[in-house]
Design an enzyme around this catalytic site. Structure first.
Site: not given
Length: 427
Positions: A200, A353, A383
């Protein structure tokens, strides 16, 4: 939901395949002869010079992390712009694009698979929907679509791209997906293309890498792509993780520019391997009934051939990752702001993020950034790992929310554990 859609979900959300992550590589290029280039000093961008009178090493020896962002060279030197310490080569973000799979999985859809419901998921994560690869969809195609949109916005032809960075932890080839993107784009000059694996945090690290290649290697147009298909590595019977992840791709075109137009002000990057136990998808030995031959050497015996391995589903300690993110992300952004000589009040947009809305809100609160200056599309996509920042940026730019000249504080964080932040200007 109709039975046909439920069947599609079951097919799409099967156990992960045996695709493997590609270990990140780094390539560094320096021009044979140069009068000036730029160097990095722990996230600060400083000007260096190399000629008959000045050596880079002597300037580098005087770097001090407590000094200003752009340190002034010796009085006898002068940069091309005529101002001591100013970068002769900068970089800026001039185009973006994104792509997502067609299949949308809602919280209500997941409630048919695991013991959960829309309210439970949304209160804890902020997520309502996510997109998942299915059928003939593949991650490389998503990345190519996102890259084409970024090139179109930037008005740059594929033949003018001289570097492609594919930030992904889920490549569709053990040896990396970036060269296939170069091929699909039709880049006839065979530009370098390689993968960066940092989960990420990958996209922010890709931006930093692009800036290094431009400042120190003479590259002009660098495509930075963030793309991941974590749905292939999710245990869809685990309520703690299957509600979080989706698939997507996003891209930006980073272009060389004059130093006074530079759009990457500062950055801060870290990793902590001790935290790997809290978030990982480690290799595991596959079970097999195949008979093994025993070989002996120096009194020992070993099995041969080696047993096959594949990656496990994502394993995550949610509480520890939540605690980690809320601690390190605001600290990293504050460090980047300090290096850039800016305050949080100078930020037009906070772009994190997209992992959990409570993390995003917590970081914004720590930095005293109001809700109206937060970019978030987590509710629609979940996500998406390395794709989350460029995906959210692309939507914000195309909707008119982010305007040329806006200053953005971006930060990625996740598996490794890794985290990275950057202060940048759009356009």
């Amino acid at each position: 939901m109709a039975a046909a859609v439920s069947k599609a979900i079951t097919v799409a959300l099967t156990s992960p395949n045996n695709s493997t992550c590609f270990q990140s590589k780094r390539s560094s290029f320096l021009p044979t002869t140069f009068s000036e280039t730029s160097c990095y000093n722990k996230g600060k961008i400083v000007a260096c010079r190399s000629n008959a009178n000045t050596r880079v090493s002597s300037v580098a020896a005087n770097f001090n992390t407590n000094n200003a962002v752009a340190e002034k060279p010796a009085a006898s030197t002068e940069t091309k712009s005529g101002a001591g310490g100013r970068l002769s080569q900068g970089c800026k973000l001039i185009g973006c694009g994104s792509a997502v799979p067609n299949l949308k999985i809602s919280n209500d859809d997941l409630a048919q698979i695991v013991d959960t419901d829309d309210d439970w998921i949304h209160k804890r994560t902020g997520i309502r929907n996510r997109r998942v690869l299915s059928g003939k969809d593949n991650l490389t195609s998503l990345a190519v679509d996102a890259a084409k949109k970024a090139l179109q916005m930037a008005e740059v032809e594929p033949d003018d791209v001289d570097l492609i960075l594919m930030c992904t932890s889920t490549p569709e080839d053990l040896f990396g997906s970036a060269p296939q993107i170069q091929k699909a784009l039709g880049c006839k000059n065979n530009p370098l293309a390689y993968d960066i694996t940092a989960a990420c945090s990958g996209f922010v690290l890709g931006l930093v890498s692009a800036a290094c290649h431009i400042r120190g290697g003479g590259f002009q147009n660098v495509l930075v792509i963030g793309a991941d298909s974590l749905s292939r590595y999710v245990d869809w019977t685990d309520r703690g993780t299957c509600i979080l992840f989706g698939d997507a791709a996003g891209a930006v075109l980073v272009q060389a520019c004059d130093g006074n137009e530079d759009g990457l002000f500062a950055f801060d990057v870290h990793s902590d391997g001790d935290g790997q136990r809290h978030l990982n998808a480690s290799m595991r030995e596959e079970t097999s009934d195949e008979r093994k031959v025993m070989f002996g050497s120096n009194g020992s015996t070993v099995e041969f051939p080696p047993k096959p391995y594949s990656y496990s589903c994502i394993q995550m300690n949610g509480k520890e990752v939540f605690r980690f993110a809320n601690k390190v992300v605001p600290e990293s952004i504050e460090l980047s702001l300090e290096k850039a000589g800016l305050a949080s009040s100078d930020i037009d947009w906070l772009l994190l993020h997209q992992a959990n809305q409570r993390i995003i809100d917590g970081v914004a609160n720590r930095l005293n950034i109001p809700d109206e200056r937060i970019i978030s599309n987590l509710a629609n996509y979940g996500n998406t790992s390395a794709a989350s920042i460029p995906l959210a940026l692309d939507e914000a730019v195309r909707s008119g929310k982010v305007q040329p000249g806006n200053i953005i504080a971006a930060a990625g964080f996740g598996a490794g554990l890794t985290w990275a932040s950057a202060i940048l200007r759009w356009g």
